[in-house]
Design an enzyme around this catalytic site. Structure first.
Site, short mmCIF file in Angstrom:
data_model
loop_
_atom_site.label_atom_id
_atom_site.label_comp_id
_atom_site.label_asym_id
_atom_site.label_seq_id
_atom_site.Cartn_x
_atom_site.Cartn_y
_atom_site.Cartn_z
N ARG A 171 3.36 -4.45 13.01
CA ARG A 171 3.25 -5.37 11.86
C ARG A 171 4.55 -6.13 11.62
O ARG A 171 4.53 -7.29 11.17
CB ARG A 171 2.79 -4.63 10.62
N ARG A 208 9.73 0.02 7.22
CA ARG A 208 9.38 -1.40 7.17
C ARG A 208 10.17 -2.18 6.12
O ARG A 208 10.34 -3.40 6.25
CB ARG A 208 7.87 -1.57 6.94
N GLN A 237 -5.68 7.68 4.09
CA GLN A 237 -5.72 8.63 5.19
C GLN A 237 -5.86 10.07 4.69
O GLN A 237 -6.62 10.86 5.25
CB GLN A 237 -4.49 8.48 6.07
N ASP A 275 -0.26 -3.01 4.18
CA ASP A 275 -0.05 -3.52 5.54
C ASP A 275 0.49 -4.95 5.56
O ASP A 275 1.09 -5.38 6.55
CB ASP A 275 -1.36 -3.48 6.33
#
Length: 434
Positions: free
Chosen positions: A393, A351, A163, A320
């Site tokens: 996710r 996460r 990004q 991811d």
């Protein structure tokens, strides 16, 4: 969402268009002159946020069944109000690069989660290029005062981030001279591929043992519209692939899946763990490799010990899929250990913490590290109430865990999957056999 264990998963599935590629196709088409048709554009909420922001910037966006039509003069207009990026970090960071080279001021904001994610990493290079970027504590909202032309820079990425790289490359389209981005660890290269497809010349030097990769672009650059067909999302396919591997008797085929080497490390890891994955009909479409993936159930009983330790340069290409790999680790002899993944703590949620807490709730033995985790295996998971923490996710990874668990599992805030894959649960339900 309540999920009960199933026997197997089988069939032929059509995955939605790749989210990462969809973002980039729409933004680059918005900077091109003319009309671009983007077929199989991602239906995700994140990509809808990108299209909404482009419309506010004076770009014409038309939805024609599975095609998004982008009409642009190649220049953007000042928006009348703040640009809402929703939950999408890609939208905010890439748009910031586009806006840096415009001759107006615009504000980028988003939902509560996005407003907690670090933006200093894009602010620094954009300021070096001459754009004005204001924020409080390097968090959104971002107020961007563009400059045209921007100054060309050479920038070495302090953190591996596609990004941030993409933000600089999009800004470089409106810079005077040669802008070069240096990355020590390779990240997904969809922006480079899409820019080349639209006719923007790039100078790319691949990484070697002694040097980092370099991507350079000469600005200012003007280019014309082109059509794009977006491949199936490999990150979405990963959840179905994992389910097929874990459920005995499964046989799953997915066609037209994106197989970009910077995104397909997940398949390589599963293969090294003994998964039966066959890839065929590989070809290049619109400057992206595409093919068919067939998965049959099973992992070899004695897993490759090196394959069970994930760290270093492979992590950006797996970022991811790491929560999903942790779920897989509960079923592998010796489990899985993940390091160098501190970036997971600044995603839609932390996460690492979410994966650890939910695996423990389902009976797994997990150690948590600052930059990763270690999961013991094999162990029979049991149904539980798991908290997605509003992260798509995490919700999808634990939907896979629920399929192999004993008893039923409740996934809280399961609707968050719409951020990337609105039809996930419907497609999963169509493929499982109970």
């Amino acid at each position: 969402m309540i999920i009960k264990p199933v026997k197997l998963i089988q069939g032929q599935l059509q995955l939605p268009g790749d989210k990462s590629i969809s973002h980039r196709a729409a933004m680059i088409a918005a900077l091109a002159r003319g009309t671009s048709r983007l077929r199989d554009f991602s239906p995700s909420e994140d990509c809808a946020a990108t299209l909404s922001c482009l419309q506010q910037l004076g770009v014409t966006v038309i939805h024609d069944h599975q095609v998004v039509v982008i009409k642009s003069t190649g220049t953007l207009k000042a928006p009348s109000e703040s640009l809402d990026c929703g939950n999408s970090g890609s939208t905010m960071r890439l748009l910031a690069g586009m806006l840096a080279g415009q001759a107006f001021t615009a504000t980028l904001t988003g939902d509560e989660s996005l407003r907690t994610r670090p933006m200093g990493r894009i602010m620094e290079p954009l300021k070096m290029m001459g754009a004005g970027v204001e924020s409080e504590a390097a968090l959104a909202p971002l107020i961007i005062t563009g400059r045209s032309p921007l100054a060309a820079i050479r920038y070495e990425l302090p953190v591996a981030s596609a990004q941030v790289k993409s933000c600089i490359l999009l800004a470089a389209l409106n810079a005077e001279g040669r802008t070069e981005v240096v990355e020590k660890k390779p990240t997904r290269d969809h922006t480079e591929r899409m820019l080349q497809w639209f006719g923007v010349p790039l100078h790319i030097t691949s990484a070697s043992d002694s040097s980092a990769a370099r991507i350079a672009i000469e600005g200012p650059a003007q280019f014309d519209a082109r059509d794009v067909c977006i491949p199936g999302d490999i990150s979405s396919a990963a959840f179905f692939i994992a389910a097929a591997v874990l459920l005995s008797g499964s046989n799953l085929v997915m066609e037209n899946v994106g197989l970009n080497p910077s995104r397909s490390q997940f398949l390589a890891v599963l293969r090294s763990l003994g998964a039966d994955i066959e890839i065929g009909n590989i070809r290049d479409e619109y400057n992206e490799p595409v093919g068919t993936v067939q998965v049959r159930s099973g992992l070899v009983p004695a897993s490759n010990s090196e394959a069970r330790h994930l760290s270093g340069a492979m992590i950006p290409a797996l970022i991811d899929e790491l929560p999903l790999l942790a779920v897989l680790g509960t079923q592998i002899e010796g489990g899985i250990e993940i390091h160098d993944a501190g970036e997971l703590r600044v995603k839609e949620t932390d996460r690492i913490a979410a994966t650890v807490a939910n695996l423990r709730a389902m009976g797994a033995k997990v150690e948590e590290y600052d930059d990763g985790l270690k999961v013991g295996g094999p162990i029979r998971l049991h149904g539980a109430t798991v908290d997605s923490r509003g992260d798509h996710r995490i919700a999808m990874a634990f939907a896979v865990a629920a399929l192999i668990a004993e008893g039923e599992t409740e996934i809280q805030d399961a609707d968050c999957v719409a951020v990337s894959f609105p039809g996930f649960f419907d497609l999963l339900n169509s493929a499982v056999k109970r």
